[in-house]
Design a protein around this motif. Structure first.
Motif, PDB file in Angstrom:
ATOM      1  N   LEU A 254     -11.984 -39.126 -20.208  1.00 62.87           N
ATOM      2  CA  LEU A 254     -12.880 -38.248 -21.203  1.00 62.87           C
ATOM      3  C   LEU A 254     -13.673 -37.362 -20.060  1.00 62.87           C
ATOM      4  N   GLY A 255     -13.911 -37.861 -19.240  1.00 66.50           N
ATOM      5  CA  GLY A 255     -14.964 -36.799 -18.550  1.00 66.50           C
ATOM      6  C   GLY A 255     -16.319 -37.454 -18.796  1.00 66.50           C
ATOM      7  N   HIS A 256     -17.269 -36.526 -18.169  1.00 62.37           N
ATOM      8  CA  HIS A 256     -18.725 -36.479 -18.428  1.00 62.37           C
ATOM      9  C   HIS A 256     -19.513 -37.742 -17.976  1.00 62.37           C
ATOM     10  N   PRO A 257     -19.221 -38.007 -16.858  1.00 58.69           N
ATOM     11  CA  PRO A 257     -20.185 -39.217 -16.284  1.00 58.69           C
ATOM     12  C   PRO A 257     -21.673 -38.481 -16.142  1.00 58.69           C
ATOM     13  N   PRO A 258     -22.756 -39.287 -16.517  1.00 57.88           N
ATOM     14  CA  PRO A 258     -23.807 -38.984 -16.595  1.00 57.88           C
ATOM     15  C   PRO A 258     -24.463 -37.974 -15.521  1.00 57.88           C
ATOM     16  N   ARG A 259     -24.123 -38.282 -14.291  1.00 55.81           N
ATOM     17  CA  ARG A 259     -24.594 -37.655 -13.186  1.00 55.81           C
ATOM     18  C   ARG A 259     -23.732 -37.382 -12.219  1.00 55.81           C
ATOM     19  N   ARG A 260     -24.117 -36.380 -11.469  1.00 56.23           N
ATOM     20  CA  ARG A 260     -23.162 -35.928 -10.179  1.00 56.23           C
ATOM     21  C   ARG A 260     -23.812 -35.946  -8.911  1.00 56.23           C
ATOM     22  N   ALA A 261     -22.993 -35.960  -7.952  1.00 55.18           N
ATOM     23  CA  ALA A 261     -23.462 -36.093  -6.540  1.00 55.18           C
ATOM     24  C   ALA A 261     -23.905 -34.610  -6.162  1.00 55.18           C
ATOM     25  N   VAL A 262     -24.851 -34.808  -5.333  1.00 57.72           N
ATOM     26  CA  VAL A 262     -25.302 -33.335  -4.800  1.00 57.72           C
ATOM     27  C   VAL A 262     -25.476 -33.172  -3.256  1.00 57.72           C
ATOM     28  N   PHE A 263     -24.947 -32.398  -2.627  1.00 59.37           N
ATOM     29  CA  PHE A 263     -25.368 -32.192  -1.149  1.00 59.37           C
ATOM     30  C   PHE A 263     -26.566 -31.097  -0.774  1.00 59.37           C
ATOM     31  N   LEU A 264     -27.481 -31.685  -0.312  1.00 55.74           N
ATOM     32  CA  LEU A 264     -28.718 -30.833  -0.206  1.00 55.74           C
ATOM     33  C   LEU A 264     -28.880 -30.354   1.310  1.00 55.74           C
ATOM     34  N   GLN A 265     -29.455 -28.931   1.409  1.00 58.36           N
ATOM     35  CA  GLN A 265     -29.546 -28.459   2.743  1.00 58.36           C
ATOM     36  C   GLN A 265     -31.309 -28.221   2.479  1.00 58.36           C
ATOM     37  N   LEU A 266     -31.917 -28.994   3.273  1.00 60.89           N
ATOM     38  CA  LEU A 266     -33.491 -28.942   3.095  1.00 60.89           C
ATOM     39  C   LEU A 266     -34.086 -27.983   3.953  1.00 60.89           C
ATOM     40  N   ASP A 267     -35.392 -27.628   3.673  1.00 61.16           N
ATOM     41  CA  ASP A 267     -36.090 -26.605   4.300  1.00 61.16           C
ATOM     42  C   ASP A 267     -36.421 -27.343   5.593  1.00 61.16           C
TER      43      ASP A 267
END
Length: 371
Positions: A254-267
């Motif tokens: 059905l899809g739609h997990p509450p969150r998604r992983a994110v890759f961050l490039q920081l300052d």
């Protein structure tokens, strides 16, 4: 030697690293069937020295523990961030099963990248776990974008075990092997290596963050495996019933997990790195948290986190407090997984009967997967 040198040497197979991981063993006549019943992975058909990955979920499908497993004949070796906690959990699930679960604080876990002389040396001291990431293992599926390549496509990580009593011997053998290599060495991408390295845990962490590789340290009380794209390597969608299977099957379909992983490039203008739990904001709206961060030899300060499924891509702000001091950093966010949260291989791979068996019966209480 800087972390640049350490990470380059490590990535090229000319180093070993501390990993922060621990090991435990599971043995006994019922070990393979018992672990299969408890976890998201099939263990009963594993060959000697074969590596896989498994998750232990709660009744709502949230991740409690993650572990790499190597089957060594009659003994399973499990690699995990907290062997004591996983041992305690497994002990509570033994009931009448003929198994023995033993935490192994007498063993050190070293990481390296193949191909490497370290594999030949460490194989003489204990099992080697070959990380399947980011391949899609049998019964698995992918949530990250259908790109032509994955940032972890060359992530050939390995874990080796060395007993405390053999640490000096292992060092000596590694030095002897590496002394036979001509130094300095030039890498294919233009780096010059003057010597092999023993890298730090932060070096190891930086390389796995760059590969979008989740660890058991990246979870919180709400983490679902789909959110971290963990169904690639740690979940077999066609296996029999296990705790949390209903949620796994429902979200795949059905899809739609509450969150998604994110890759961050920081300052990179600041020398600070956000700790686990640092908050992510889109404007004034809190959209998620950071779970791990490190300095990478090419990308600079980077991190992995989880954000709400509808969080925007692009610029976010990381905020945290240390003592009385507040800190913030700009972060360029790359979302891992599409907006709908539908896996792009699961529809053809999942066992429809298994999903039907796991789905709520008429009149039963529906499972709240949004948390």
């Amino acid at each position: 030697m800087t972390f640049v040198d350490s990470q380059v040497a490590l990535r090229c197979g000319y180093g070993i690293a501390e990993t922060g991981l621990e090991v435990l063993t599971v043995s006994g006549p019922d070990a393979s069937s018992w672990l299969t019943t408890l976890s998201s992975q099939i263990v009963t058909d594993m060959g000697v020295a074969e590596s896989r990955e498994m998750l232990f979920l709660d009744a709502n499908g949230r991740v409690k523990f993650a572990a790499g497993i190597v089957w060594m004949g009659e003994v399973a070796w499990l690699f995990t961030p907290d062997a004591s906690a996983l041992t305690q959990f497994l002990e509570s699930m033994k009931f009448m099963s003929r198994v023995e679960v033993t935490a192994r604080p007498d063993q050190q876990v070293w990481g390296f990248f193949a191909p490497s002389l370290a594999e030949e040396v460490l194989a003489g001291f204990g099992p080697i776990w070959s990380d399947p990431w980011p391949g899609i293992t049998p019964g698995g599926t992918a949530y990250s974008p259908r790109a032509t390549s994955h940032p972890g496509q060359d992530y050939s990580a390995r874990l080796g075990v060395v007993p405390d009593v053999n640490i000096a011997k292992a060092y000596a053998e590694l030095r002897s092997r590496w002394e036979q290599v001509s130094w300095p060495r030039e890498t294919e991408d233009g780096y010059s290596l003057s010597a092999p390295v023993f890298a730090t845990e932060s070096d190891w962490r930086a390389l796995r963050i760059a590969a979008w590789r989740p660890y058991g340290t990246d979870i919180d009380q709400r983490t679902l495996p789909h959110e971290l794209d963990w169904l690639r390597t740690a979940v077999h969608l066609n296996k029999g019933c296990y705790c949390g299977q209903e949620t796994v099957a429902r979200i795949v379909n059905l899809g739609h997990p509450p969150r998604r992983a994110v890759f961050l490039q920081l300052d990179g203008t600041s020398s600070l790195l956000p700790p686990a739990g640092a908050e992510l904001y889109a404007g004034s709206r809190k959209v998620g948290t950071v779970h791990t961060s490190a300095n990478h030899f090419e990308d600079g300060p980077i991190a992995l986190g989880l954000v709400k499924r509808t969080a925007p891509t692009g610029e976010l702000t990381v905020c945290w407090q240390e003592g009385q001091e507040e800190h913030s950093l700009a972060a360029a966010a790359t979302i891992i997984g599409d907006l709908s949260g539908v896996s792009w291989q699961g529809q053809s791979q999942i066992d429809r009967k298994a999903f039907a068996d796991a789905s709520p019966r008429p009149g039963s209480k529906s499972l709240n997967i949004a948390g």
